[in-house]
Design a protein around this motif. Structure first.
Motif, PDB file in Angstrom:
ATOM      1  N   VAL A  50      -0.809   3.198  -2.800  1.00  0.00           N
ATOM      2  CA  VAL A  50      -1.775   4.249  -2.460  1.00  0.00           C
ATOM      3  C   VAL A  50      -1.430   5.580  -3.135  1.00  0.00           C
ATOM      4  O   VAL A  50      -2.270   6.155  -3.837  1.00  0.00           O
ATOM      5  CB  VAL A  50      -1.959   4.366  -0.922  1.00  0.00           C
ATOM      6  N   GLY A  69      -1.587   9.845   2.070  1.00  0.00           N
ATOM      7  CA  GLY A  69      -1.574   8.401   1.842  1.00  0.00           C
ATOM      8  C   GLY A  69      -0.474   7.703   2.629  1.00  0.00           C
ATOM      9  O   GLY A  69      -0.722   6.699   3.307  1.00  0.00           O
ATOM     10  N   SER A  75      -9.930  -1.911  -5.800  1.00  0.00           N
ATOM     11  CA  SER A  75      -9.284  -0.589  -5.735  1.00  0.00           C
ATOM     12  C   SER A  75      -8.120  -0.449  -6.708  1.00  0.00           C
ATOM     13  O   SER A  75      -7.711   0.669  -7.021  1.00  0.00           O
ATOM     14  CB  SER A  75      -8.793  -0.310  -4.320  1.00  0.00           C
ATOM     15  N   ILE A 114      -0.905   5.012   5.842  1.00  0.00           N
ATOM     16  CA  ILE A 114      -0.415   3.628   5.837  1.00  0.00           C
ATOM     17  C   ILE A 114       0.607   3.394   6.959  1.00  0.00           C
ATOM     18  O   ILE A 114       0.556   2.375   7.650  1.00  0.00           O
ATOM     19  CB  ILE A 114       0.207   3.270   4.464  1.00  0.00           C
ATOM     20  N   TRP A 158       0.825  -1.216   0.000  1.00  0.00           N
ATOM     21  CA  TRP A 158       0.000   0.000   0.000  1.00  0.00           C
ATOM     22  C   TRP A 158       0.855   1.260   0.000  1.00  0.00           C
ATOM     23  O   TRP A 158       0.473   2.271  -0.586  1.00  0.00           O
ATOM     24  CB  TRP A 158      -0.923   0.043   1.219  1.00  0.00           C
ATOM     25  N   TRP A 165     -12.257   1.393  -0.714  1.00  0.00           N
ATOM     26  CA  TRP A 165     -11.278   1.883   0.267  1.00  0.00           C
ATOM     27  C   TRP A 165     -11.762   1.697   1.706  1.00  0.00           C
ATOM     28  O   TRP A 165     -10.961   1.510   2.608  1.00  0.00           O
ATOM     29  CB  TRP A 165     -10.885   3.337  -0.023  1.00  0.00           C
TER      30      TRP A 165
END
Ligand code: RET
Length: 276
Positions: A103, A132, A244, A136, A99, A206
């Motif tokens: 992301v 983002g 996603s 994370i 991610w 999400w």
């Protein structure tokens, strides 16, 4: 450590193993799709496909590691699967690393299709990356303490999850603004409706991530056991990943190719130009 608590039925072990495999297989297949369709778009939209390719490669590698982590952590014992003594524990850590790369890429790729350029694009890129990455990293710290892990700590898990949620809200505010702006830029285009449909897809897919993060909490609440919460969590993550990354990327690809068409671009023109 009471390893019996972490025992899984054959069905539960295999279901997770199969879903994790589906996850990286989907990334590998979609990788080919994004490479092959890139040139159906005008050059100004192609960065969206390039970023989908980056997302697919990183997801393929990290989801493969995730599946390896799963099958290495358990061993078959008589009639069920138990933790393998001396082996590494199963960890969702690989997902978070994935991610961390994906992301920012997913958030940035939509800017190219939305027709946001120049200083506005640079500003969104900076805000998307900051929000983002912080979302994370704080979630990554929290997942170390999730219920059902050897070093579980419910308070730390919830506090870090909450901090991560603050950055998530920032991401949602930004993406809502970007999609509205993009729709305005596509007035009169046949791609506008499909582009608008990305907003609900984004929200649903999400929100599955924090939902999956919270699932082990069902054990704390006494609603479900270890087996249910871990299987539900892994299945949810796979569905979220495919929606996603793959479905989102494919929708952006279709919108870009419609916009390109409407602006008089056809791939065969490029080919004939190169030949002549
Ligand atoms: C965490 C921690 C708990 C709170 C929140 C989270 C949000 C995670 C999200 C992840 C999205 C990942 C994507 C990956 C694609 O490659 C970190 C689980 C709010 C929204 C889209």
């Amino acid at each position: 450590m009471d390893t019996q608590v972490f025992a899984l039925s054959v069905e539960a072990f295999e279901l997770v193993n199969h879903f994790l495999t589906l996850g990286y297989a989907a990334m590998g297949a979609a990788l080919i799709f994004f490479i092959l369709t890139k040139n159906t778009n005008l050059p100004k939209y192609r960065m969206s496909s390039v970023l989908s390719v980056v997302v697919m490669v990183s997801a393929f590698i990290l989801l493969f590691s995730q599946q390896q982590s799963w099958s290495a952590a358990y061993t078959f014992s008589g009639d069920r699967y138990v933790l393998r003594e001396g082996a590494e524990l199963f960890t969702n850590g690989y997902r978070y690393l994935n991610w961390l790369i994906d992301v920012p890429m997913l958030l940035i790729q939509i800017l190219f299709v939305a027709g946001i350029a120049g200083a506005a694009r640079a500003k969104y890129m900076f805000q998307f990356s900051t929000a983002g990455v912080l979302m994370i990293l704080t979630g990554y710290i929290g997942q170390f303490y999730e219920p059902g892990r050897v070093n579980q700590d419910t308070t730390l898990w919830l506090v870090w999850g909450f901090i991560s949620t603050v950055f998530f809200v920032w991401v949602l505010i930004l993406i809502t603004r970007v999609i509205r702006e993009g729709k305005r830029n596509m007035k009169g285009s046949s791609g506008q409706g499909l582009f608008g449909a990305i907003l609900p897809l984004f929200y649903v897919s999400w929100f599955l991530y924090p939902g999956a993060y919270l699932m082990p909490g069902l054990m704390d609440l006494g609603v479900a056991g270890y087996e249910f919460s871990i299987v539900a969590q892994q299945m949810t993550y796979t569905v979220a990943d495919i929606s996603s990354k793959v479905i989102y990327g494919a929708m952006l690809q279709v919108v870009s190719s419609r916009l390109s068409d409407e602006q008089g671009f056809h791939e065969d023109q490029v080919i004939s130009k190169t030949i002549s």
